[in-house]
Design a protein around this motif. Structure first.
Motif: not given
Length: 459
Positions: A32-37
């Motif tokens: 999820a962090k990678r997607a929003v980043a």
């Protein structure tokens, strides 16, 4: 200037850096962090391309799928804070389709615009604050020592001249004001009265637009003033605020706010699964829920929403939706809306090890929060490693047996564990240190955990 600063911040905020910053507050959920980043970086990349193709690049909206309390909202909120972007969280279940009682979907954009206006206004206020403080000081001096009007063409420096004496006295008084010697002296001054208007209630979200009769008539009616008596210290703050408002160009603030909403605004739509179909065979979403989805569609696709600050285009606003999807599935949303959320990320349920990390690692970790609260009473509280593991283990067990509410379970367990300490500390002679051991945790929580009925009510 604000745009240059924001652009520099975004340039340095690479996806790797964004994930690293999110790690300071959210445990796990790397996907999820990678997607929003990536979504955040793409917004900066879009600003760098030629105007002709820039308008064609639409944001990749995201659906975060996972149970409650695993960090969905926190990821979106922290992302907006990192980017200094306007951010609003809404719950899909609070909206109803047009014609039913409830909020209309356009209100989320009006709320976002309001937040952006306040954000820009705050930035502009800080820029003019020093000038406003000087102007407030002059106003206070005018009240304490009214200036003497000199006759036209006379510029006397004669020590016996009243004007010269007045200036000398003002400078002496100014020095005392700046040294804080006059802070507690009472002073009476005029302040502008707050505009109290009549709210217009009506269809199509008029209530959300905040249309106010007082705003419409304020340009025609003189602003009223009233006398107020406070200490000079308080008067400086009040008068400085008034002067700062006069120095701010509100039209420029509104233009910048609308630009920020359109280029970098983030809308977090929680409980999106509540307006999806149940997923039963042959059953689609009922009329009301499908109506909400169809009302959401043009906003997410890109449309123009009228706000009291002007028209806002939603084409490049980033929408992040989230839901547990226990009953419904993302595929139960209407196909058109599904197509507008191309990136789907599943968040994992939290484990016992995750709970240990959540209690200790983040900057805002729960144990750090309780330590700070008790420090105000002169008490230092500490937890042994065994105690921390026992709290995490209890959270995992209760989530499994009662209802999985993720990291929120840690709040209820710690409140139950520390209840006596939090209640008794102010009335007792505080001991300088309280140590929470594994044995104490077991003693306080074992009976509650074993009794399933008690767990439902207490934990």
């Amino acid at each position: 200037m604000a745009e240059i600063i924001n652009n520099d911040v975004m340039k340095n905020l690479t996806p790797t850096q964004t994930v690293k910053e999110l790690d300071n507050y959210i445990i796990g959920q790397t996907d999820a962090k990678r997607a929003v980043a990536i979504a955040l970086r793409n917004r900066w990349r879009r600003q760098q391309v030629e105007q002709e193709i820039r308008e064609e690049i639409v944001p990749n909206n995201i659906i975060l799928i996972g149970p409650t309390g695993v960090g969905k909202t926190e990821i979106a909120r922290r992302l907006a804070k990192l980017a200094s972007a306007p951010f609003v969280k809404v719950e899909a279940s609070k909206f109803t389709e047009v014609g039913y009682v409830g909020r209309d979907v356009e209100s989320m954009i009006r709320d976002l615009t309001e937040i952006a206006v306040q954000m820009v206004k705050s930035e502009q206020t800080s820029k003019v604050q020093a000038k406003a403080d000087v102007m407030a000081e002059e106003k206070i001096l005018d009240i304490l020592i009214p200036p003497v009007k000199k006759p036209m063409g006379i510029n006397s420096e004669n020590e016996e001249d009243p004007g010269y004496q007045n200036e000398k006295t003002r400078e002496w008084m100014r020095e005392k004001l700046r040294n804080g010697e006059m802070d507690e002296k009472m002073i009476e001054f005029d302040v502008q009265t707050a505009q109290i208007g009549m709210q217009i209630m009506g269809p199509m979200g008029m209530d959300d637009m905040g249309i106010n009769l007082q705003e419409i008539m304020s340009s025609m009616m003189p602003k009223k003033k009233k006398k107020r008596k406070t200490t000079i210290k308080e008067a400086r703050v009040i008068l400085a605020q008034e002067e700062a408002q006069k120095l701010i160009d509100m039209e420029a603030v509104q233009r910048e706010a609308i630009k920020r909403v359109q280029e970098s605004g983030i809308v977090f739509i929680d409980e999106i699964d509540k307006v999806a179909g149940s997923g039963g065979k042959g059953q689609g979403p009922d009329v009301s829920r499908e109506g909400v989805q169809r009302d959401l569609l043009p906003i997410v696709e890109g449309s123009t929403v009228n706000t009291k600050y002007g028209s806002v285009k939603t084409d490049h606003i980033l929408f992040i939706a989230a839901g547990a999807f226990h009953i419904a599935k993302p595929s139960d949303l209407i196909p058109e809306l599904q197509g507008r959320f191309p990136i789907r990320v599943e968040l994992k349920s939290l484990t016992e090890d995750d709970f240990v990390k959540i209690l200790t690692i983040p900057h805002n970790a729960l144990l750090k929060q309780y330590a700070a609260l008790l420090q105000t009473e002169g008490v230092a509280i500490s937890f042994t490693d065994g105690a921390i593991k026992e709290v995490a283990k209890t959270a995992a067990i209760v989530n499994e047996e009662v209802e999985n509410i993720g990291a929120r379970r840690l709040h209820t367990i710690l409140t139950t564990l520390l209840e006596d300490i939090l209640f008794e500390v102010p009335d007792k002679i505080p001991s300088e240190e309280i140590n929470i051991s594994e044995a104490l945790v077991k003693e306080r929580l074992e009976r509650i955990v074993k009794n399933r009925d008690l767990s439902k009510y207490i934990l």
